[in-house]
Enzyme design. Structure first.
Site, PDB file in Angstrom:
ATOM      1  N   SER A  47       0.814  -1.224   0.000  1.00  0.00           N
ATOM      2  CA  SER A  47       0.000   0.000   0.000  1.00  0.00           C
ATOM      3  C   SER A  47       0.852   1.281   0.000  1.00  0.00           C
ATOM      4  O   SER A  47       0.525   2.219  -0.736  1.00  0.00           O
ATOM      5  CB  SER A  47      -0.957  -0.013   1.197  1.00  0.00           C
ATOM      6  N   LYS A  96      -9.126  -5.307  10.565  1.00  0.00           N
ATOM      7  CA  LYS A  96     -10.303  -4.819   9.839  1.00  0.00           C
ATOM      8  C   LYS A  96     -11.607  -4.968  10.631  1.00  0.00           C
ATOM      9  O   LYS A  96     -12.462  -4.091  10.586  1.00  0.00           O
ATOM     10  CB  LYS A  96     -10.429  -5.549   8.494  1.00  0.00           C
ATOM     11  N   ASN A 117     -11.604  -1.266   6.074  1.00  0.00           N
ATOM     12  CA  ASN A 117     -10.223  -1.269   5.557  1.00  0.00           C
ATOM     13  C   ASN A 117      -9.717   0.139   5.268  1.00  0.00           C
ATOM     14  O   ASN A 117      -8.552   0.324   4.930  1.00  0.00           O
ATOM     15  CB  ASN A 117     -10.101  -2.155   4.300  1.00  0.00           C
ATOM     16  N   ASP A 131     -12.689  -3.025  -0.178  1.00  0.00           N
ATOM     17  CA  ASP A 131     -12.209  -4.310  -0.729  1.00  0.00           C
ATOM     18  C   ASP A 131     -13.222  -4.920  -1.698  1.00  0.00           C
ATOM     19  O   ASP A 131     -12.850  -5.454  -2.750  1.00  0.00           O
ATOM     20  CB  ASP A 131     -11.935  -5.316   0.392  1.00  0.00           C
ATOM     21  N   GLY A 156     -12.450 -20.463   1.037  1.00  0.00           N
ATOM     22  CA  GLY A 156     -11.985 -19.655   2.160  1.00  0.00           C
ATOM     23  C   GLY A 156     -13.128 -18.868   2.768  1.00  0.00           C
ATOM     24  O   GLY A 156     -14.077 -18.486   2.064  1.00  0.00           O
ATOM     25  N   GLY A 158     -12.349 -16.354   5.460  1.00  0.00           N
ATOM     26  CA  GLY A 158     -11.691 -15.404   6.355  1.00  0.00           C
ATOM     27  C   GLY A 158     -12.148 -13.986   6.045  1.00  0.00           C
ATOM     28  O   GLY A 158     -13.216 -13.764   5.457  1.00  0.00           O
ATOM     29  N   ALA A 160     -11.058 -11.768   3.879  1.00  0.00           N
ATOM     30  CA  ALA A 160     -11.182 -11.411   2.454  1.00  0.00           C
ATOM     31  C   ALA A 160     -12.481 -11.979   1.867  1.00  0.00           C
ATOM     32  O   ALA A 160     -13.124 -11.336   1.031  1.00  0.00           O
ATOM     33  CB  ALA A 160      -9.974 -11.936   1.684  1.00  0.00           C
ATOM     34  N   ILE A 250      -7.558 -14.072  -5.491  1.00  0.00           N
ATOM     35  CA  ILE A 250      -7.313 -12.719  -4.975  1.00  0.00           C
ATOM     36  C   ILE A 250      -5.911 -12.579  -4.386  1.00  0.00           C
ATOM     37  O   ILE A 250      -5.473 -11.492  -4.060  1.00  0.00           O
ATOM     38  CB  ILE A 250      -8.398 -12.254  -3.979  1.00  0.00           C
TER      39      ILE A 250
END
Ligand SMILES: NC(=O)c1ccc[n+]([C@@H]2O[C@H](COP(=O)([O-])OP(=O)(O)OC[C@H]3O[C@@H](n4cnc5c(N)ncnc54)[C@H](OP(=O)(O)O)[C@@H]3O)[C@@H](O)[C@H]2O)c1
Length: 314
Positions: A47, A96, A117, A131, A156, A158, A160, A250
């Site tokens: 970032s 987050k 985020n 996101d 997944g 989590g 994300a 991702i």
């Protein structure tokens, strides 16, 4: 003495003539505004590269810094950043979800996702989530019509996966199979999204290859952390996907990821997470500066940088 030679020798390289010169020279004015990212760990974060490149390109008087903030110090870090006059910050793992309770206000996307985020520090602290926008914007760069109907399989459950689910629920996707190694986590996420999922499109399940509906899937999304370090152990059966299925990892890497490379060998269309990373950053950048991030320049720089890193490692 040759004056021109001396000046050349002393010249500070700028991002325009030396894209790998980071961080850029710190030329703060008395009015420089502070941006940053909080995470634990934080040193790996791209970032600062993305935002400082955009700020430099647009000649905006801000600096964007990485801050190593541990979970127990998050409230003090947020307070301190605000007291110092910081304009806004991003948050990455593991902050987050914890940030939600520290905000004065939340955007609709942050409420829907249950995670923040991006924070704008105005009179009040406003928590956003960019996101999900980044996920869809990158997908639509490549497939403007996507997803129209069809069924998605998300691997997944989590942080994300929250953003991906939140974004997909705003589309016309028919069904979302949510498969996770720890099945209870997938079930918990489906329960969290139930109020926004009136048609019950999310179907949580265990990540067991032979029990997943591969033949029905038009969009496969990897949101697990597998692939980040080049691991090839993600349990998938890509040969069972329809030929027009789209594989979206991702996670990102210099030459794609193990999953996107494998999917390409099966003749499938693919994308890694670099576009999502840049689009979520661009949305945060716009919230803070009201300027458009030069997305194509940033993506190009990140690819060149990743290739240079890979060549150094070889
Ligand atoms: N491109 C972007 O802009 C962007 C944005 C956000 C995140 N990401 C990437 O997305 C990835 C996940 O981030 P996150 O915040 O969601 O992490 P997280 O909250 O820690 O979740 C990790 C997920 O990976 C699964 N997992 C980990 N090891 C596994 C294994 N050996 N086998 C199967 N599943 C496994 C976990 O399953 P369990 O629940 O069973 O542990 C969980 O579902 C990271 O690589 C991150 O860099 C990219």
């Amino acid at each position: 003495m040759n004056f021109h030679k001396r000046v050349d020798h002393l010249a500070i390289p700028t991002i325009r003539n030396d894209p790998f010169q980071w961080p850029r020279p710190c030329l703060s004015s008395g009015k420089t505004q502070l941006l940053g990212v909080f995470g634990d760990p934080i040193a790996h974060s791209l970032s600062p590269v993305i935002h400082n490149l955009a700020l430099s390109h647009l000649d905006l008087d801000y600096h964007y810094l990485p801050f190593h903030v541990t979970p127990e110090h998050l409230p003090q870090a947020v307070h301190g950043f605000r007291i110092l006059g910081g304009k806004g910050f991003n948050a990455t793992v593991p902050h987050k979800e914890a940030l939600v309770a520290l905000m004065d206000d939340l955007s609709d996307a942050a409420i829907r996702t249950g995670a923040v985020n991006t924070v704008s520090c105005q009179d009040r602290l406003i928590g956003h989530n960019t996101d999900g926008h980044g996920f869809l914007a990158a997908l639509r760069d490549m497939r403007p019509d996507f997803p129209q109907g069809g069924k998605a399989l998300i691997l997944g459950a989590g942080g994300a996966a929250r953003s991906v689910l939140s974004a997909l629920l705003t589309t016309s996707i028919e069904a979302i199979f949510l498969a996770n190694r720890t099945e209870e986590r997938a079930q918990a996420l489906a329960r969290f999204f139930a109020p926004h999922d009136t048609q019950r499109r999310i179907q949580p399940m265990a990540l067991v290859v032979d029990q997943l509906p591969w033949r029905e899937i038009t969009l496969l999304v990897n949101t697990t952390s597998l692939g980040l370090k080049g691991e090839t152990t993600l349990p998938v059966a890509l040969h069972r996907l329809p030929a027009d299925a789209f594989v979206y990892d991702i996670v990102y890497g210099p030459q794609g990821t193990p999953l996107t490379r494998l999917a390409q060998r099966h003749g499938l269309q693919t994308m890694d997470g670099m576009g999502m990373l840049v689009h979520q950053a661009a949305a945060a950048f716009h919230l803070w500066t009201q300027h458009e991030m030069p997305i194509a320049i940033i993506k190009d720089h990140l690819r060149q940088r990743a290739n240079a890193d890979r060549q150094k490692a070889d």
